[in-house]
Scaffold this motif. Structure first.
Motif, mmCIF file in Angstrom:
data_model
loop_
_atom_site.group_PDB
_atom_site.id
_atom_site.type_symbol
_atom_site.label_atom_id
_atom_site.label_comp_id
_atom_site.label_asym_id
_atom_site.label_seq_id
_atom_site.Cartn_x
_atom_site.Cartn_y
_atom_site.Cartn_z
ATOM 1 N N LEU A 228 -6.597 34.534 10.449
ATOM 2 C CA LEU A 228 -5.873 34.962 11.742
ATOM 3 C C LEU A 228 -6.498 36.069 12.772
ATOM 4 O O LEU A 228 -7.106 36.955 12.152
ATOM 5 N N PRO A 229 -6.322 36.294 13.871
ATOM 6 C CA PRO A 229 -7.034 37.145 14.921
ATOM 7 C C PRO A 229 -6.217 38.325 15.130
ATOM 8 O O PRO A 229 -5.717 38.696 15.923
ATOM 9 N N VAL A 230 -6.052 39.054 13.759
ATOM 10 C CA VAL A 230 -5.347 40.138 13.676
ATOM 11 C C VAL A 230 -5.835 41.109 14.684
ATOM 12 O O VAL A 230 -5.058 42.124 15.150
ATOM 13 N N ALA A 231 -7.157 41.473 14.770
ATOM 14 C CA ALA A 231 -7.606 42.367 15.599
ATOM 15 C C ALA A 231 -7.388 42.144 17.201
ATOM 16 O O ALA A 231 -7.444 43.162 17.666
ATOM 17 N N ALA A 232 -6.867 41.081 17.518
ATOM 18 C CA ALA A 232 -6.631 41.084 18.969
ATOM 19 C C ALA A 232 -5.168 41.027 19.144
ATOM 20 O O ALA A 232 -4.496 41.308 20.156
ATOM 21 N N VAL A 233 -4.314 41.244 18.039
ATOM 22 C CA VAL A 233 -2.957 41.519 18.289
ATOM 23 C C VAL A 233 -2.459 42.855 19.058
ATOM 24 O O VAL A 233 -1.678 42.906 19.974
#
Length: 223
Positions: free
Chosen positions: A28-33
């Protein structure tokens, strides 16, 4: 195939689905959160509306996320989100679809309330839903920030939106599972961020005459 074999087959298939979802969660794109959280906080700080939309299962996720923004992020003494679900007014959705086209049924609703500083969260598994794309275009034209939550290859929505959360899967059911987890991730992160915001008068929620505020529990539910 006897009954026991059938049960084992179903168990195996269920276990495989859960294993696939667990593997997907690691990607999942956690860095984009953080960027999405900051955009939503910007709308919250300024008292600007947040629109959420989607189709089918994504419409259900959109409604759920509106619920979480309007209630799940609440912190006593702080301003509340002003979130609007573009899929929740059935009569209005049908009116615009019937009188214009379904492609414009979401965008036309955006026009009523959009303003600079607003945020539109567009949820689409394929990223190619025409009505979602039109809503994003209208929101951007009026100075709103747009967030695309997508799956598959991101479709047209991923490059169109200002910010994005992309789930790298081509299984629609698993994409929708991950989208709900991302929305809950945003909800919990926003609630913690709002709790840490300065207690400025502009952030205070208006009091209801004769009604005492309820005390929220640690997880945000009313105690």
């Amino acid at each position: 195939m006897n009954d026991l074999q059938g049960v084992r087959t179903v168990q195996s298939q269920a276990a495989q689905y859960v294993a696939d979802v667990q593997a997907l969660l690691n990607d999942l794109p956690v860095a984009a959160v953080p960027a999405v959280v900051e955009a939503l906080l910007g709308a919250w700080r300024g008292g600007h509306p947040v629109f959420v939309c989607g189709n089918g299962g994504s419409a259900a996720t959109a409604s759920h996320f509106v619920n979480d923004l309007n209630k799940g992020t609440n912190v006593a003494g702080k301003r509340r989100f002003r979130a609007l679900g573009l899929v929740d007014n059935t009569a209005l959705l049908m009116a615009w679809s019937n009188d214009t086209a379904y492609e414009y049924a979401l965008a036309e609703q955006v026009i009523n309330f959009v303003e600079p500083g607003a945020v539109l969260v567009a949820i689409s598994g394929s990223g190619n839903s025409p009505n979602v794309l039109r809503a994003v275009e209208v929101a951007q034209a009026h100075g709103a920030i747009t967030v695309g939550i997508t799956g598959f290859d991101g479709g047209k929505l991923q490059p169109l939106a200002d910010l994005g959360l992309h789930v790298p899967s081509r299984c629609m059911e698993q994409v929708e599972d991950a989208h709900m987890i991302l929305c809950h991730t945003l909800t919990v992160t926003l609630r913690r961020a709002i709790a840490a915001e300065p207690d400025l008068a502009v952030n205070a929620a208006p009091a209801m005459i004769g009604v005492q505020p309820l005390k929220p529990s640690r997880n945000g539910a009313v105690a």
